[in-house]
Structures are given as C-alpha cells and as structure tokens.
Enzyme design. Structure first.
Site, PDB file in Angstrom:
ATOM      1  N   CYS A  87       0.848  -1.196   0.000  1.00  0.00           N
ATOM      2  CA  CYS A  87       0.000   0.000   0.000  1.00  0.00           C
ATOM      3  C   CYS A  87       0.888   1.254   0.000  1.00  0.00           C
ATOM      4  CB  CYS A  87      -0.987  -0.029   1.163  1.00  0.00           C
ATOM      5  SG  CYS A  87      -2.365   1.140   0.967  1.00  0.00           S
ATOM      6  N   HIS A 192      -3.881  -4.761  -0.626  1.00  0.00           N
ATOM      7  CA  HIS A 192      -3.565  -5.391   0.652  1.00  0.00           C
ATOM      8  C   HIS A 192      -3.603  -6.908   0.476  1.00  0.00           C
ATOM      9  CE1 HIS A 192      -3.661  -1.885   3.393  1.00  0.00           C
ATOM     10  NE2 HIS A 192      -4.464  -1.376   2.469  1.00  0.00           N
ATOM     11  N   GLU A 194      -3.034  -9.207   2.591  1.00  0.00           N
ATOM     12  CA  GLU A 194      -3.624  -9.866   3.763  1.00  0.00           C
ATOM     13  C   GLU A 194      -5.145  -9.809   3.745  1.00  0.00           C
ATOM     14  OE1 GLU A 194      -3.273  -5.560   5.040  1.00  0.00           O
ATOM     15  OE2 GLU A 194      -2.165  -6.954   3.750  1.00  0.00           O
TER      16      GLU A 194
END
Length: 212
Positions: A87, A192, A194
């Site tokens: 990011c 992202h 995750e």
C-alpha cells in the site's frame, strides 16, 4: 530465516502479521516478527514495509525512526535483502509523492505517486474494493497468479512508473492503475495481500520463498 515487518507507527499491522505468519508456516518460510528494533531490521533476511494514510505523513514517520530507516536502507541497497512494500509502503518506493505536497520517496523505483483520475467520471475515488489483476511481466511473486485474479484495494493515489518493465501488474479503473511493481530484490503491492484471500496469501507465500 527471519522476515521483519517494519513497525514505524504507520498502519494496523495485526492482520498483516497473522497472514505472513500463516504462510510462513505453510511454505516453511521461517519466523515472522513485527518490529521497531533497528537491530532486528538489520539482521532480518526479508523486509516488509506496510503503510496506511498519506504519503507525506508515512514518509515523515519512517524517516523519523532514524535507526529503522537507516537499517532498512542498508539492508536493501547494500545487502540486497528481499523487500516488499504494501500500500503506502509500496508508494514510498517511488521517486516522489504528490499528495498534499511534493515529498521525496525512497527512489528505489523511478516514478511519481499522483492522485487517481479515472477517465470515467462515474468512478469514485478512493479506488476501493476488489479489482482484477492484469499481469504485465512474469515474476516469482506471481507464481500461480494469472490475469483475472482479483485483489483488494483501498487508495486514492497511484504509482506512475517511469520504466514500463518495472510495472509487473495493473488493474483497470477508468484507465491503468499500477498494482505491482518490482526490480532486483524489491517488489511492491498497491493492494492489501492480507485482505485479498487466497490470491493475496499465495503472493505472501511466494515472497517468503523468493530467492532473488
């Protein structure tokens, strides 16, 4: 094998830590720690730089943690340790950021970070939600990933790379928006991983196995 997720007080690290630890177990990727200790950063085999918020604030926080910053730069630039920016952590790899004010980046990937300006005025900024990747260049990070796989984005500024070969993947959001960058031992993801379910976890696992 030690992977250090750098904590410079810019972003929520809990979900990233859990995702990296999960994949380290699955791919035998060693230990993953979140750290604000420059000594740990210096000895780590791999480095991850997350980031949430505005480019100038993140850049100031990172440089304000001088020990961490110096250890990270030496590890990447001198020792060639594998590095992943996520990011705003990816955006900081740029030459310059143009959010609010002109801010110097790390200069690892030549280019500028500027506000997203979709050609379709009905598309809102920030670019938020799932979008399909378009692979531009093969890379070890993309092993098992194909165009059409989708990842989760939340951002208002995008990375305009100077050298086309350093943009590994993009998405379409009223025009091309850079999704993954890389050269040498460095890679960066605008999305992202995750939060990107199986595709994001696969890329995390690929990074933990990557031996550039």
């Amino acid at each position: 094998m030690l992977t250090a997720i750098i904590d410079y007080e810019s972003g929520n690290l809990h979900s990233a830590e859990k995702a990296f630890q999960r994949m380290a177990t699955e791919v035998d990727g060693g230990e993953v720690v979140v750290t604000s200790d420059a000594n740990v950063v210096a000895k780590a085999d791999r480095l991850v730089l997350p980031g949430d918020g505005a480019f100038p604030a993140c850049a100031a926080e990172l440089r304000g943690h001088k020990g961490i910053y110096d250890a990270m730069v030496e590890a990447v630039e001198t020792k060639g340790r594998p590095f992943l920016g996520i990011c705003v952590g990816m955006q900081l790899m740029a030459s310059r950021g143009h959010e609010y004010e002109l801010t110097e980046g790390l200069g690892w990937i030549e280019g500028d970070v500027k506000r997203i300006t979709p050609e379709d005025s009905s598309l809102k900024v920030p670019h938020m939600g799932w979008n399909n990747l378009v692979i531009d260049h093969p890379h070890a990070l993309l092993d098992g990933i194909k165009s059409g796989d989708h990842t989760y984005f939340v951002h208002s500024y995008q990375f305009h790379v100077t050298k086309a070969e350093e943009r590994l993947a993009h998405v379409d959001y009223g025009g091309d928006v850079t999704a993954i960058i890389g050269r040498d031992t460095m890679v960066g993801m605008q999305f992202h991983p995750e939060k990107s379910q199986d595709i994001g976890l696969r890329m995390i696992g690929n990074f933990l196995k990557w031996a550039p």
